[in-house]
Design a protein around this motif. Structure first.
Motif, mmCIF file in Angstrom:
data_model
loop_
_atom_site.group_PDB
_atom_site.id
_atom_site.type_symbol
_atom_site.label_atom_id
_atom_site.label_comp_id
_atom_site.label_asym_id
_atom_site.label_seq_id
_atom_site.Cartn_x
_atom_site.Cartn_y
_atom_site.Cartn_z
ATOM 1 N N LEU A 43 16.900 3.586 4.310
ATOM 2 C CA LEU A 43 16.387 2.487 3.351
ATOM 3 C C LEU A 43 16.073 1.322 4.147
ATOM 4 O O LEU A 43 15.054 0.690 3.589
ATOM 5 C CB LEU A 43 17.747 1.879 2.753
ATOM 6 N N MET A 44 16.507 1.063 5.389
ATOM 7 C CA MET A 44 15.831 -0.178 6.201
ATOM 8 C C MET A 44 14.428 0.042 6.602
ATOM 9 O O MET A 44 13.609 -0.756 6.385
ATOM 10 C CB MET A 44 16.812 -0.258 7.354
ATOM 11 N N ALA A 45 14.432 1.447 7.030
ATOM 12 C CA ALA A 45 12.694 1.849 7.151
ATOM 13 C C ALA A 45 11.883 1.802 5.967
ATOM 14 O O ALA A 45 10.889 1.362 6.000
ATOM 15 C CB ALA A 45 12.857 3.335 7.733
ATOM 16 N N ALA A 46 12.526 2.143 4.883
ATOM 17 C CA ALA A 46 11.731 2.138 3.596
ATOM 18 C C ALA A 46 11.333 0.787 3.192
ATOM 19 O O ALA A 46 10.290 0.275 2.890
ATOM 20 C CB ALA A 46 12.521 2.748 2.443
ATOM 21 N N ALA A 47 12.431 -0.217 3.499
ATOM 22 C CA ALA A 47 12.028 -1.433 3.098
ATOM 23 C C ALA A 47 10.791 -2.177 4.064
ATOM 24 O O ALA A 47 9.815 -2.706 3.311
ATOM 25 C CB ALA A 47 13.064 -2.444 3.228
ATOM 26 N N ALA A 48 10.796 -1.599 5.349
ATOM 27 C CA ALA A 48 9.605 -2.151 6.139
ATOM 28 C C ALA A 48 8.290 -1.550 5.659
ATOM 29 O O ALA A 48 7.308 -1.970 5.686
ATOM 30 C CB ALA A 48 9.951 -1.824 7.802
ATOM 31 N N ALA A 49 8.397 -0.123 5.365
ATOM 32 C CA ALA A 49 7.349 0.599 4.773
ATOM 33 C C ALA A 49 6.748 0.036 3.786
ATOM 34 O O ALA A 49 5.570 -0.039 3.315
ATOM 35 C CB ALA A 49 7.795 2.074 4.654
ATOM 36 N N TRP A 50 7.570 -0.557 2.753
ATOM 37 C CA TRP A 50 7.343 -1.288 1.478
ATOM 38 C C TRP A 50 6.234 -2.471 1.817
ATOM 39 O O TRP A 50 5.100 -2.464 1.237
ATOM 40 C CB TRP A 50 8.146 -1.551 0.688
ATOM 41 N N VAL A 51 6.739 -3.323 2.469
ATOM 42 C CA VAL A 51 5.973 -4.218 3.112
ATOM 43 C C VAL A 51 4.748 -3.944 3.690
ATOM 44 O O VAL A 51 3.675 -4.590 3.287
ATOM 45 C CB VAL A 51 6.771 -5.261 4.145
ATOM 46 N N ILE A 52 4.744 -3.331 4.535
ATOM 47 C CA ILE A 52 3.423 -2.757 5.110
ATOM 48 C C ILE A 52 2.238 -2.157 4.315
ATOM 49 O O ILE A 52 1.185 -2.511 4.024
ATOM 50 C CB ILE A 52 3.658 -1.790 6.319
ATOM 51 N N GLY A 53 2.877 -1.139 3.247
ATOM 52 C CA GLY A 53 2.136 -0.507 2.605
ATOM 53 C C GLY A 53 1.333 -1.170 1.531
ATOM 54 O O GLY A 53 0.546 -1.113 1.108
ATOM 55 N N LYS A 54 2.391 -2.335 1.050
ATOM 56 C CA LYS A 54 1.880 -3.142 0.078
ATOM 57 C C LYS A 54 0.641 -3.838 0.394
ATOM 58 O O LYS A 54 -0.218 -4.132 -0.380
ATOM 59 C CB LYS A 54 3.104 -4.083 -0.392
ATOM 60 N N THR A 55 0.615 -4.117 1.788
ATOM 61 C CA THR A 55 -0.334 -5.027 2.241
ATOM 62 C C THR A 55 -1.760 -4.102 2.629
ATOM 63 O O THR A 55 -2.776 -4.466 2.206
ATOM 64 C CB THR A 55 -0.172 -5.737 3.604
ATOM 65 N N ALA A 56 -1.612 -3.047 3.264
ATOM 66 C CA ALA A 56 -2.498 -2.083 3.930
ATOM 67 C C ALA A 56 -2.994 -1.045 2.978
ATOM 68 O O ALA A 56 -4.045 -0.405 3.322
ATOM 69 C CB ALA A 56 -2.114 -1.869 5.175
ATOM 70 N N LEU A 57 -2.189 -0.413 2.157
ATOM 71 C CA LEU A 57 -2.902 0.634 1.434
ATOM 72 C C LEU A 57 -3.454 0.377 0.329
ATOM 73 O O LEU A 57 -3.471 -1.021 -0.143
ATOM 74 C CB LEU A 57 -1.436 1.168 0.643
ATOM 75 N N GLY A 58 -4.616 0.941 0.045
ATOM 76 C CA GLY A 58 -5.580 0.661 -1.090
ATOM 77 C C GLY A 58 -6.800 -0.063 -0.261
ATOM 78 O O GLY A 58 -7.818 -0.198 -0.816
ATOM 79 N N LEU A 59 -6.611 -0.282 0.913
ATOM 80 C CA LEU A 59 -7.700 -0.820 1.765
ATOM 81 C C LEU A 59 -8.496 0.494 2.391
ATOM 82 O O LEU A 59 -7.739 1.489 2.139
ATOM 83 C CB LEU A 59 -7.333 -1.838 2.738
ATOM 84 N N ARG A 60 -9.243 -0.024 3.159
ATOM 85 C CA ARG A 60 -9.791 1.442 3.941
ATOM 86 C C ARG A 60 -8.875 1.984 5.005
ATOM 87 O O ARG A 60 -7.943 1.366 5.492
ATOM 88 C CB ARG A 60 -11.312 0.904 4.649
ATOM 89 N N SER A 61 -9.060 3.169 5.182
ATOM 90 C CA SER A 61 -8.062 3.801 5.734
ATOM 91 C C SER A 61 -7.476 3.613 7.472
ATOM 92 O O SER A 61 -6.212 3.515 7.461
ATOM 93 C CB SER A 61 -8.388 5.288 6.156
ATOM 94 N N ASP A 62 -8.398 3.004 8.033
ATOM 95 C CA ASP A 62 -8.077 2.568 9.306
ATOM 96 C C ASP A 62 -7.243 1.411 9.255
ATOM 97 O O ASP A 62 -6.622 1.195 10.168
ATOM 98 C CB ASP A 62 -9.115 1.996 10.139
ATOM 99 N N TYR A 63 -7.209 0.475 8.213
ATOM 100 C CA TYR A 63 -6.410 -0.591 8.317
ATOM 101 C C TYR A 63 -4.936 -0.227 8.291
ATOM 102 O O TYR A 63 -4.095 -1.091 8.880
ATOM 103 C CB TYR A 63 -6.595 -1.578 7.044
ATOM 104 N N LEU A 64 -4.472 0.860 7.502
ATOM 105 C CA LEU A 64 -3.184 1.195 7.637
ATOM 106 C C LEU A 64 -2.829 1.371 9.157
ATOM 107 O O LEU A 64 -1.472 1.194 9.508
ATOM 108 C CB LEU A 64 -2.770 2.387 6.625
ATOM 109 N N ALA A 65 -3.652 2.357 9.613
ATOM 110 C CA ALA A 65 -3.198 2.665 10.870
ATOM 111 C C ALA A 65 -3.130 1.476 11.882
ATOM 112 O O ALA A 65 -2.026 1.311 12.576
ATOM 113 C CB ALA A 65 -4.368 3.563 11.600
ATOM 114 N N ILE A 66 -4.022 0.347 11.693
ATOM 115 C CA ILE A 66 -4.063 -0.663 12.656
ATOM 116 C C ILE A 66 -2.445 -1.332 12.300
ATOM 117 O O ILE A 66 -1.745 -1.962 13.155
ATOM 118 C CB ILE A 66 -4.908 -1.681 12.393
ATOM 119 N N ALA A 67 -2.330 -1.599 10.769
ATOM 120 C CA ALA A 67 -1.148 -2.423 10.542
ATOM 121 C C ALA A 67 0.246 -1.787 10.934
ATOM 122 O O ALA A 67 0.939 -2.355 11.557
ATOM 123 C CB ALA A 67 -1.233 -2.779 9.156
#
Lengths: 441, 336
Positions: free
Chosen positions: A179-203
């Motif tokens: 759950l803790m990892a999921a919460a961190a992933a939610w924060v990152i995913g919310k910001t970087a997903l939906g943008l261009r693919s490299d951004y997720l990698a960098i974030a």
């Protein structure tokens, strides 16, 4: 060769490798040690495979999610440091609450206001929030860290350990870690997903490094680089077994000494837990993959535009799978910390926990869960063994040379051979067999 | 007087170090952004390419030092730098030939090429450690300071000193020269123009008879040259440890993204923005405040916003803010 024959053959080869380790290179003890870590790596590989194989998301922060999940066993099962908590430790969660609330307030302000007032309001909220957070947080941390620093100096955990006399409470930390990892992933995913693919990698690269930095430097949390040890384990301790007369009798019956017998027995106990989790995860994810949801995921991966035209919310689905995959990595992290019984933040290196896991998935066969497991076993075995083989081979090659700095340097550099091996394996598989050893069906 | 002291304090501990660090980041980010613009992928091997080039340069420097060659006040590494660049360019061109060209011809998805660059990163990582090991290496020689703190105090009579390390001054000078050359090249030469044309519209550029392989080759050469220069300057200014170069990836990427991937001007602005924020957020302002506050009042705490270990969190936060509010960067970048 049919798929089944191929799979059987490859898994057979892996089994032979481990038998060779048990009988030729090492002992049953070392072989089982490698198997257990390989099982944990396989769970990480399953998480990465969900993100990459099902959805085509490139997560370079696996190490962060693994490390974050690894905090859970400490927070759940370590005995509470009541003294430190009452003296001021309770203010740490309060401070973090203030921090989170001010970020939430900033998000609300961002939605409600517009133009210049929006910028000013967000800045004011964040600056005030940060100031309040630091005023509560700093003294509280100072109090906690000066409390018995030799063996404690952290806020401790909830002390959930014993269930009916069995030390199984720590198992609760596995889902919590996820759950803790999921919460961190939610924060990152919310910001970087939906943008261009490299951004997720960098974030994700960033969040990985930050989580590790927090674990290394926040001593109040889990003692930082001073390492947190003696995390309770759900299996018997070797030392307890060795001291029981009943157990020694068993060891004699098997014709081994009690020490070896107990370490092997404990490792087998761990194995039972890990295999159970691994099989459950594979079963769940195979079910998911073959459901309408799984077909939708693969459709999105193969052609985002077409899937979007069919009315699928690509960003939302990506967020979903990103969170699930990261949660699985967090679960693996919690399992690893429980098995090792300690948190050692300096051991979390991106090469071992991000890139090695990636190579496992790609070599094994992205999109295929059994492929990921196969890759994990094969690569972890190589990762451990090449480290020995490199210097050995170099020693053998340089035997005729004069002992001196050049020979030392050559032997020394051979210990880095595994990175070279990993890189070359990754490049070769990506180029010549991009679907991996066990291709997706 | 106190306000002057406060100003010198800021110059000494924030402006000068951040300017040097920013120049190093900008050179690194320029390489990342050029590769993104022309080859259309984020090169994860960039940090380890920097480390490799620096490693080679250090070895050559040691050789020169053993021969007794010296540049006087300038570090000997400057003499070794061209050889380091040459070797690294050859290695990188070889990786392009062996690895990237295949995916380019296949027109593979960018993310596949990114993963291939991770493979190259592993190889570079191992090569660097093969040639120079994992230890800290100090290879700076020549003059240590352009201005020492004691001299500055003697000249000005202020309580605070301003020290400018020779390597910091050198970093900025070399970076300015490199950037000036790069912009001259991109804007004035035929090859530079064809590179920009290729970055803007690949198909149209191919139709006008631009040789894509040449464009790609020149891009690698320029990006690698900048990377090695950045790596050597960083090593001279601080010290060389291969792992630090991997860790530089995050601020470099953040600089490139903040400036807009594919935009050279943005990469430079991004590099300095990241460097100044990292330094300012991790600086303890206690003394600064005590100079400015009336009546000799001193704050209790250090007034440090973040401890230095978290300087990467600063680049990350800036990255996230830019991604949230302006995903194509402050200067519009390109999108694949």
């Amino acid at each position: 060769m049919t798929y089944r024959a191929r799979a059987a053959l490859l898994f057979g080869i892996v089994a032979v490798l481990f038998l060779v380790e048990a009988f030729v290179f090492g002992t049953w003890n070392t072989a089982l040690g490698i198997v257990n870590m390989a099982l944990i790596s396989a769970i990480m590989a399953l998480g990465v495979n969900m993100q990459w194989g099902y959805a085509g998301l490139f997560n370079v922060g696996v190490v962060g999610f693994v490390a974050l999940g690894g905090l859970a066993p400490a927070l759940i099962s370590m005995p509470p440091q009541t003294e430190a908590f009452l003296a001021g430790g309770w203010r740490i969660p309060l401070a973090i609450g203030v921090g989170v609330l001010s970020i939430l307030a900033a998000i609300v302000a961002n939605g409600r206001l517009a133009g210049r007032p929006r910028v000013l309001a967000i800045a004011a909220i964040l600056i005030a929030g940060f100031a309040i957070y630091r005023t509560i947080f700093d003294p509280a941390v100072a109090i906690v860290e000066t409390m018995n620093p030799a063996y404690a100096g952290h806020i401790g955990g909830l002390g959930i350990d014993s269930i009916f006399g069995w030390h199984g409470g720590v198992l609760l930390s596995w889902p919590i870690g996820a759950l803790m990892a999921a919460a961190a992933a939610w924060v990152i995913g919310k910001t970087a997903l939906g943008l261009r693919s490299d951004y997720l990698a960098i974030a994700t690269l960033g969040i990985g490094e930050i989580i590790i930095a927090v674990m290394k430097n926040e001593d109040w949390l889990a003692r930082g680089v001073k390492n947190l040890t003696n995390i309770p384990q759900p299996v018997p301790y070797e030392i307890d077994l060795q001291q029981s007369a009943y157990w020694r009798g068993w060891a004699e019956a098997f014709g081994t000494d009690p020490v070896t017998f107990s370490t092997i027995f404990v490792k087998l106990c761990w194995m039972v837990f890990f295999v159970a989790v691994l099989l459950a995860l594979i079963w769940l994810s195979e079910r998911a993959l073959n459901s309408p949801w799984g077909r939708m995921m693969r459709a999105i991966r193969d052609n985002e535009t077409a899937a979007e035209a069919m009315g699928k919310d690509v960003t939302r689905r990506h967020l979903q799978i990103f969170i699930i995959g990261s949660a699985v990595c967090g679960l693996a992290g919690a399992m690893m910390v429980t098995m090792l019984g300690q948190i050692t933040p300096s051991s979390y290196t991106p090469l071992r926990f991000t890139f090695l896991v990636w190579v496992m998935v790609i070599v094994g066969g992205s999109g295929n869960n059994w492929g990921a497991v196969l890759g994990a076993f094969l690569l972890y075995y190589l990762y451990i063994k090449v480290e020995d083989w490199g210097p050995d081979a170099m020693k053998w090659l340089t035997e005729s040379m004069q002992p001196g700095p050049i020979r030392d340097h050559l032997t020394d550099m051979a210990s880095h051979a595994r990175m070279l091996a990993l890189g070359i394996i990754l490049l070769l598989v990506l180029r010549f067999s991009p679907r991996g050893l066990l291709p997706e069906r | 007087m106190d306000s002057l002291n406060a100003l010198v304090l800021i110059l000494n501990f924030i402006v000068v170090p951040a300017a040097a660090y920013g120049a190093q980041l900008a050179l690194g980010a320029l390489g990342v952004t050029l590769i993104y613009g022309i080859l259309r992928f984020s090169n994860f091997a960039h940090g380890d390419t920097m480390a490799f080039g620096t490693g080679v340069t250090i070895l050559v420097t040691w050789g020169l030092q053993a021969l007794g060659v010296s540049l006087g006040p300038l570090p000997t590494a400057l003499l070794a730098l061209p050889i380091g660049i040459l070797v690294t360019v050859l290695v990188v061109l070889a990786t392009d030939r062996v690895v990237y060209r295949f995916y380019r011809r296949q027109r593979a998805k960018p993310v596949i090429v990114v993963i291939a660059s991770v493979g190259v990163m592993f190889v570079m990582y191992a090569l660097t450690r093969f040639i120079i090991g994992t230890d800290d290496r100090v290879f700076a020689d020549g003059a240590r300071f352009l201005i020492t703190a004691a001299d500055f105090k003697a000249w000005t009579g202020l309580a605070e000193g301003l020290a400018v390390k020779a390597t910091s001054a050198l970093t900025i000078a070399v970076a300015v020269a490199a950037v000036a050359f790069l912009f001259w090249f991109l804007n004035r030469t035929r090859t530079g123009k064809s590179m920009r044309a290729y970055a803007d519209n690949e198909d149209l550029a191919l139709l006008s008879g631009i040789d894509p392989e040449k464009v790609v080759r020149v891009t690698w050469i320029i990006a690698t040259t900048l990377a090695v220069i950045a790596g050597v300057l960083y090593g001279l200014d601080k010290s060389f440890r291969p792992f630090n170069y991997f860790a530089l990836l995050l601020p470099i990427f953040a600089a490139a993204v903040v400036g807009g991937l594919g935009n050279p001007l943005g990469a430079i602005a991004g590099g300095f923005l990241i460097a100044f924020s990292e330094t300012a957020f991790t600086y303890a302002f206690k003394k600064f405040v005590s100079y400015l506050a009336p009546g000799g009042w001193e704050p209790e705490g250090l007034i440090q916003l973040l401890s230095t270990e978290y300087k990467f969190a600063v680049s990350f936060t800036i990255l996230i803010i830019v991604l949230l509010f302006r995903p194509t960067g402050i200067f519009r970048g390109k999108s694949v």
